[in-house]
Design a protein around this motif. Structure first.
Motif, PDB file in Angstrom:
ATOM      1  N   ASN A  20       0.772  -1.246   0.000  1.00 42.93           N
ATOM      2  CA  ASN A  20       0.000   0.000   0.000  1.00 42.93           C
ATOM      3  C   ASN A  20       0.801   1.293   0.000  1.00 42.93           C
ATOM      4  OD1 ASN A  20      -2.363  -1.434  -0.171  1.00 42.93           O
ATOM      5  ND2 ASN A  20      -2.779  -1.378   2.010  1.00 42.93           N
ATOM      6  N   PRO A  21       1.897   1.432   0.739  1.00 37.33           N
ATOM      7  CA  PRO A  21       2.549   2.746   0.782  1.00 37.33           C
ATOM      8  C   PRO A  21       3.476   3.061  -0.386  1.00 37.33           C
ATOM      9  CG  PRO A  21       3.613   1.263   2.316  1.00 37.33           C
ATOM     10  CD  PRO A  21       2.425   0.531   1.752  1.00 37.33           C
ATOM     11  N   VAL A  22       3.795   2.098  -1.236  1.00 36.24           N
ATOM     12  CA  VAL A  22       4.827   2.314  -2.253  1.00 36.24           C
ATOM     13  C   VAL A  22       4.402   3.355  -3.293  1.00 36.24           C
ATOM     14  CG1 VAL A  22       6.149   1.219  -4.107  1.00 36.24           C
ATOM     15  CG2 VAL A  22       5.914   0.085  -1.893  1.00 36.24           C
ATOM     16  N   ALA A  23       3.243   3.198  -3.912  1.00 34.63           N
ATOM     17  CA  ALA A  23       2.817   4.139  -4.957  1.00 34.63           C
ATOM     18  C   ALA A  23       2.667   5.564  -4.421  1.00 34.63           C
ATOM     19  CB  ALA A  23       1.528   3.661  -5.623  1.00 34.63           C
ATOM     20  N   PRO A  24       2.010   5.777  -3.269  1.00 29.63           N
ATOM     21  CA  PRO A  24       1.924   7.153  -2.768  1.00 29.63           C
ATOM     22  C   PRO A  24       3.292   7.740  -2.421  1.00 29.63           C
ATOM     23  CG  PRO A  24       0.316   5.766  -1.658  1.00 29.63           C
ATOM     24  CD  PRO A  24       1.171   4.869  -2.483  1.00 29.63           C
ATOM     25  N   ALA A  25       4.182   6.938  -1.854  1.00 32.26           N
ATOM     26  CA  ALA A  25       5.519   7.440  -1.521  1.00 32.26           C
ATOM     27  C   ALA A  25       6.277   7.816  -2.791  1.00 32.26           C
ATOM     28  CB  ALA A  25       6.288   6.389  -0.725  1.00 32.26           C
ATOM     29  N   PHE A  26       6.178   6.985  -3.817  1.00 26.22           N
ATOM     30  CA  PHE A  26       6.848   7.280  -5.085  1.00 26.22           C
ATOM     31  C   PHE A  26       6.266   8.537  -5.726  1.00 26.22           C
ATOM     32  CE2 PHE A  26       7.948   6.855  -9.520  1.00 26.22           C
ATOM     33  CZ  PHE A  26       9.264   6.445  -9.454  1.00 26.22           C
ATOM     34  N   ALA A  27       4.941   8.640  -5.741  1.00 26.50           N
ATOM     35  CA  ALA A  27       4.290   9.818  -6.327  1.00 26.50           C
ATOM     36  C   ALA A  27       4.669  11.089  -5.571  1.00 26.50           C
ATOM     37  CB  ALA A  27       2.774   9.634  -6.340  1.00 26.50           C
ATOM     38  N   ASN A  28       4.759  11.005  -4.251  1.00 23.41           N
ATOM     39  CA  ASN A  28       5.167  12.181  -3.469  1.00 23.41           C
ATOM     40  C   ASN A  28       6.612  12.557  -3.740  1.00 23.41           C
ATOM     41  OD1 ASN A  28       2.688  12.626  -2.285  1.00 23.41           O
ATOM     42  ND2 ASN A  28       3.135  11.359  -0.506  1.00 23.41           N
ATOM     43  N   ALA A  29       7.492  11.572  -3.900  1.00 19.65           N
ATOM     44  CA  ALA A  29       8.892  11.866  -4.222  1.00 19.65           C
ATOM     45  C   ALA A  29       8.989  12.534  -5.596  1.00 19.65           C
ATOM     46  CB  ALA A  29       9.720  10.585  -4.178  1.00 19.65           C
ATOM     47  N   LEU A  30       8.204  12.049  -6.569  1.00 19.99           N
ATOM     48  CA  LEU A  30       8.190  12.687  -7.889  1.00 19.99           C
ATOM     49  C   LEU A  30       7.654  14.111  -7.806  1.00 19.99           C
ATOM     50  CD1 LEU A  30       7.038  10.033 -10.502  1.00 19.99           C
ATOM     51  CD2 LEU A  30       9.163  11.310 -10.464  1.00 19.99           C
ATOM     52  N   ARG A  31       6.644  14.320  -6.999  1.00 17.44           N
ATOM     53  CA  ARG A  31       6.092  15.671  -6.828  1.00 17.44           C
ATOM     54  C   ARG A  31       7.156  16.606  -6.260  1.00 17.44           C
ATOM     55  NH1 ARG A  31       2.882  19.983  -7.676  1.00 17.44           N
ATOM     56  NH2 ARG A  31       2.020  20.832  -5.795  1.00 17.44           N
ATOM     57  N   ALA A  39      10.368  16.268  -6.521  1.00 17.06           N
ATOM     58  CA  ALA A  39      11.470  16.431  -7.473  1.00 17.06           C
ATOM     59  C   ALA A  39      11.082  17.242  -8.701  1.00 17.06           C
ATOM     60  CB  ALA A  39      11.982  15.058  -7.910  1.00 17.06           C
ATOM     61  N   THR A  40       9.820  17.125  -9.134  1.00 19.27           N
ATOM     62  CA  THR A  40       9.438  17.722 -10.415  1.00 19.27           C
ATOM     63  C   THR A  40       8.414  18.844 -10.305  1.00 19.27           C
ATOM     64  OG1 THR A  40       7.607  16.184 -10.794  1.00 19.27           O
ATOM     65  CG2 THR A  40       9.804  15.499 -11.561  1.00 19.27           C
ATOM     66  N   GLY A  41       7.687  18.889  -9.208  1.00 15.63           N
ATOM     67  CA  GLY A  41       6.603  19.858  -9.083  1.00 15.63           C
ATOM     68  C   GLY A  41       5.326  19.412  -9.769  1.00 15.63           C
ATOM     69  N   VAL A  42       5.292  18.179 -10.274  1.00 13.34           N
ATOM     70  CA  VAL A  42       4.122  17.640 -10.958  1.00 13.34           C
ATOM     71  C   VAL A  42       3.513  16.546 -10.098  1.00 13.34           C
ATOM     72  CG1 VAL A  42       3.297  16.438 -13.031  1.00 13.34           C
ATOM     73  CG2 VAL A  42       5.137  18.124 -13.213  1.00 13.34           C
ATOM     74  N   ARG A  43       2.195  16.597  -9.921  1.00 12.79           N
ATOM     75  CA  ARG A  43       1.487  15.572  -9.147  1.00 12.79           C
ATOM     76  C   ARG A  43       1.024  14.474 -10.092  1.00 12.79           C
ATOM     77  NH1 ARG A  43       1.498  13.668  -4.483  1.00 12.79           N
ATOM     78  NH2 ARG A  43       1.249  15.671  -3.495  1.00 12.79           N
ATOM     79  N   PHE A  44       1.467  13.245  -9.857  1.00  9.63           N
ATOM     80  CA  PHE A  44       1.055  12.084 -10.644  1.00  9.63           C
ATOM     81  C   PHE A  44      -0.002  11.324  -9.863  1.00  9.63           C
ATOM     82  CE2 PHE A  44       5.199  13.242 -12.127  1.00  9.63           C
ATOM     83  CZ  PHE A  44       5.084  13.121 -13.500  1.00  9.63           C
ATOM     84  N   THR A  45      -1.144  11.083 -10.508  1.00  7.99           N
ATOM     85  CA  THR A  45      -2.257  10.417  -9.827  1.00  7.99           C
ATOM     86  C   THR A  45      -2.679   9.127 -10.503  1.00  7.99           C
ATOM     87  OG1 THR A  45      -3.846  11.746 -11.076  1.00  7.99           O
ATOM     88  CG2 THR A  45      -3.161  12.588  -8.910  1.00  7.99           C
ATOM     89  N   GLU A  46      -2.060   8.783 -11.615  1.00  8.43           N
ATOM     90  CA  GLU A  46      -2.394   7.544 -12.314  1.00  8.43           C
ATOM     91  C   GLU A  46      -1.192   6.624 -12.321  1.00  8.43           C
ATOM     92  OE1 GLU A  46      -4.163   8.034 -16.156  1.00  8.43           O
ATOM     93  OE2 GLU A  46      -5.217   9.838 -15.533  1.00  8.43           O
ATOM     94  N   MET A  47      -1.448   5.348 -12.193  1.00  9.44           N
ATOM     95  CA  MET A  47      -0.396   4.340 -12.219  1.00  9.44           C
ATOM     96  C   MET A  47      -0.554   3.504 -13.475  1.00  9.44           C
ATOM     97  SD  MET A  47       1.305   4.890  -9.491  1.00  9.44           S
ATOM     98  CE  MET A  47       0.877   6.498  -8.844  1.00  9.44           C
ATOM     99  N   PRO A  48       0.483   2.995 -14.053  1.00  4.48           N
ATOM    100  CA  PRO A  48       1.858   3.133 -13.616  1.00  4.48           C
ATOM    101  C   PRO A  48       2.445   4.473 -14.040  1.00  4.48           C
ATOM    102  CG  PRO A  48       1.775   1.752 -15.574  1.00  4.48           C
ATOM    103  CD  PRO A  48       0.356   2.091 -15.215  1.00  4.48           C
ATOM    104  N   VAL A  49       3.404   4.927 -13.283  1.00  9.98           N
ATOM    105  CA  VAL A  49       4.111   6.169 -13.591  1.00  9.98           C
ATOM    106  C   VAL A  49       5.302   5.788 -14.470  1.00  9.98           C
ATOM    107  CG1 VAL A  49       5.258   8.204 -12.672  1.00  9.98           C
ATOM    108  CG2 VAL A  49       3.433   7.140 -11.372  1.00  9.98           C
ATOM    109  N   THR A  50       5.054   5.710 -15.763  1.00  9.38           N
ATOM    110  CA  THR A  50       6.106   5.323 -16.700  1.00  9.38           C
ATOM    111  C   THR A  50       6.992   6.525 -17.013  1.00  9.38           C
ATOM    112  OG1 THR A  50       4.747   5.849 -18.620  1.00  9.38           O
ATOM    113  CG2 THR A  50       4.603   3.590 -17.759  1.00  9.38           C
ATOM    114  N   ARG A  51       8.168   6.257 -17.529  1.00  7.82           N
ATOM    115  CA  ARG A  51       9.062   7.369 -17.874  1.00  7.82           C
ATOM    116  C   ARG A  51       8.459   8.235 -18.977  1.00  7.82           C
ATOM    117  NH1 ARG A  51      13.430   2.972 -19.595  1.00  7.82           N
ATOM    118  NH2 ARG A  51      12.155   2.135 -21.229  1.00  7.82           N
ATOM    119  N   ASP A  52       7.657   7.637 -19.883  1.00  2.00           N
ATOM    120  CA  ASP A  52       6.990   8.433 -20.910  1.00  2.00           C
ATOM    121  C   ASP A  52       6.003   9.408 -20.281  1.00  2.00           C
ATOM    122  OD1 ASP A  52       8.386   7.007 -22.821  1.00  2.00           O
ATOM    123  OD2 ASP A  52       6.712   5.683 -23.297  1.00  2.00           O
ATOM    124  N   LEU A  53       5.257   8.952 -19.290  1.00  3.37           N
ATOM    125  CA  LEU A  53       4.293   9.798 -18.591  1.00  3.37           C
ATOM    126  C   LEU A  53       5.014  10.948 -17.881  1.00  3.37           C
ATOM    127  CD1 LEU A  53       1.276  10.085 -17.822  1.00  3.37           C
ATOM    128  CD2 LEU A  53       1.807   8.734 -15.799  1.00  3.37           C
TER     129      LEU A  53
END
Length: 113
Positions: free
Chosen positions: A69-80, A82-96
């Motif tokens: 359960n905590p992996v996707a939210p932790a990854f999305a928060n780390a990306l936010r 690092a990038t300032g972009v909020r990702f809400t859909e999985m999978p978070v591919t490099r293309d996305l």
């Protein structure tokens, strides 16, 4: 626990089952379905706490969802962060990530000249 973390990373970063408008699976072949490999999974440090569970046998607790359960939210928060972009859909591919960063740059700087 480590297997649950690896499974969650796969769901967060790679795993996509494509379907058509009727819900039929269109993913061509399972061998093309990306799963995490050993090099994709970081070292996982596991700590267990002594607890009791009146429902579980001998006080045991389920471990299926706990590491997942905590992996996707932790990854999305780390990306936010690092990038300032909020990702809400999985999978978070490099293309996305690339497309989101490009859209963010266009909004900030305006269209290229």
């Amino acid at each position: 626990v480590e297997g649950g973390v690896a499974q969650a990373l796969g769901a967060t970063l790679f795993e996509t089952v494509r379907t058509d408008d009727r819900g039929a699976v269109t993913t061509a072949a399972f061998r093309r379905y990306r799963l995490p490999q050993y090099a994709d999974v970081p070292r996982t440090e596991v700590h267990f706490m002594e607890t009791t569970d009146a429902i579980g046998p001998l006080g045991a607790k389920s471990m299926s969802e706990s590491p997942f359960n905590p992996v996707a939210p932790a990854f999305a928060n780390a990306l936010r962060d690092a990038t300032g972009v909020r990702f809400t859909e999985m999978p978070v591919t490099r293309d996305l990530v690339w497309l989101a960063m490009d859209r963010r740059a266009v909004r900030r700087d305006g269209p290229p000249a």
